[in-house]
Design a protein around this motif. Structure first.
Motif, PDB file in Angstrom:
ATOM      1  N   CYS A 173       0.844  -1.196   0.000  1.00 45.30           N
ATOM      2  CA  CYS A 173       0.000   0.000   0.000  1.00 45.30           C
ATOM      3  C   CYS A 173       0.883   1.251   0.000  1.00 45.30           C
ATOM      4  O   CYS A 173       2.066   1.179   0.320  1.00 45.30           O
ATOM      5  N   CYS A 197      -3.417  -1.152   8.796  1.00 45.37           N
ATOM      6  CA  CYS A 197      -4.439  -2.104   8.364  1.00 45.37           C
ATOM      7  C   CYS A 197      -4.647  -3.062   9.528  1.00 45.37           C
ATOM      8  O   CYS A 197      -3.999  -2.908  10.567  1.00 45.37           O
ATOM      9  N   CYS A 217       6.896  -4.160   4.347  1.00 48.20           N
ATOM     10  CA  CYS A 217       5.654  -4.922   4.292  1.00 48.20           C
ATOM     11  C   CYS A 217       5.214  -5.224   2.869  1.00 48.20           C
ATOM     12  O   CYS A 217       5.532  -4.488   1.945  1.00 48.20           O
ATOM     13  N   CYS A 230       1.684  -7.549   0.791  1.00 46.47           N
ATOM     14  CA  CYS A 230       0.521  -8.418   0.977  1.00 46.47           C
ATOM     15  C   CYS A 230      -0.274  -8.380  -0.327  1.00 46.47           C
ATOM     16  O   CYS A 230       0.155  -7.757  -1.306  1.00 46.47           O
TER      17      CYS A 230
END
Ligand code: SF4
Length: 284
Positions: free
Chosen positions: A173, A192, A223, A225
């Motif tokens: 993100c 999140c 990070c 995802c």
């Protein structure tokens, strides 16, 4: 089932839905469908519930039929139902069959890929990865893209067509934007649901506060995802979602029966257009 304060879980949910709806929020709940009855579903609708996500945890025909029953009841009461499936290497091949069966029952489908960060909504990685192969994902999402054209898939087109760019779960993100935030238990403001801070709204002056920006940047740095909801919040596709909005409005306004017929028509069409996909419902 009771909350830790001893309130029956259903009563607590009903009160929370009512409160949020009165604040003019669009309210959805996620459930395994275990405690749903016709009366409870109707009361949830009256309290202002807009949508219901039914999560498929046991990939068996019995498990799916349990959710279908709850989803059909919700739709008949004017609540927009979605069955949510998490695809793993073991289950991704069943996804087209589950999707077709779901939409034939007038229920929307949503699918995402298992995440292996190891907290909250992720599976703890043990040994071999459970992430489906790129080929499994490409085939499953091709099937869902066909059904999306008929408005019966909750995922947006960007997610269904661009997931392979980030295979395996390598999306990140944007730390400079706040397309979404997660409010955790105790009022923490989190990047999140998986990546949390120790900040609350009492600690910062707003989302421009340097402390929030600094923590977010540092946390996102390491990070990645492919969480569907966060990816879609960052990559919206209003035009592609118009048909889905139409289907949702139809359910909302008493058209559950029509949506069921529409779902049967759509599944039949897409199966013909994509004959090399295995559409059989192969659950035991
Ligand atoms: S990349 Fe962003 S949305 Fe994904 S887990 Fe990390 S912080 Fe959360």
């Amino acid at each position: 089932m009771y909350t830790k304060e001893g309130i029956p879980f259903y009563d607590h949910t009903l009160a929370a839905v009512e409160y949020a709806a009165k604040k003019r929020m669009l309210v959805g709940i996620a459930t395994n469908g275990d405690d749903l009855t016709r009366d409870k579903t109707r009361a949830l609708r009256k309290s202002g519930l807009l949508s219901m996500t039914l999560s498929l945890h046991t990939e068996t025909k019995k498990g799916l039929d349990h959710l279908i029953k709850g989803g059909r009841m919700a739709a008949e009461e004017g609540i927009i139902p979605t069955i949510q499936v998490v695809a793993t290497s073991q289950t991704a091949d069943s996804l087209p069959g589950i999707a077709a069966y779901t939409v034939e029952n007038g229920i929307l489908i949503s699918a995402t890929v298992v995440q292996e960060k190891g907290v909250n909504f992720s599976a703890v990685p043990t040994g071999e990865s459970l992430v489906p192969s790129l080929e499994q994902l490409t085939t499953a999402y091709r099937g869902l893209r066909g059904l999306k054209k008929f408005g019966l898939v909750r995922n947006n087109r960007n997610f269904l067509s661009r997931s392979d760019e980030y295979f395996p779960n390598r999306w990140k993100c944007d730390p400079e934007k706040d397309h979404f935030i997660h409010i955790g238990a105790g009022g923490t403001i989190d990047v999140c649901q998986e990546v949390r801070t120790n900040l609350t709204f009492d600690d910062i002056s707003g989302l421009k506060d340097p402390e929030w920006r600094k923590q977010k940047e540092a946390l996102v740095e390491e990070c990645n995802c492919l969480y569907q909801c966060y990816f879609e919040a960052s990559n919206p596709d209003i035009k592609g979602d118009l048909t889905t909005i139409g289907v949702a409005l139809l359910i909302r306004n008493g058209g559950a029966g029509l949506v069921r017929k529409w779902g049967q028509f759509a599944a039949d069409r897409v199966k013909r257009l994509e004959p090399d996909i295995d559409w059989t419902l192969s659950l035991n």
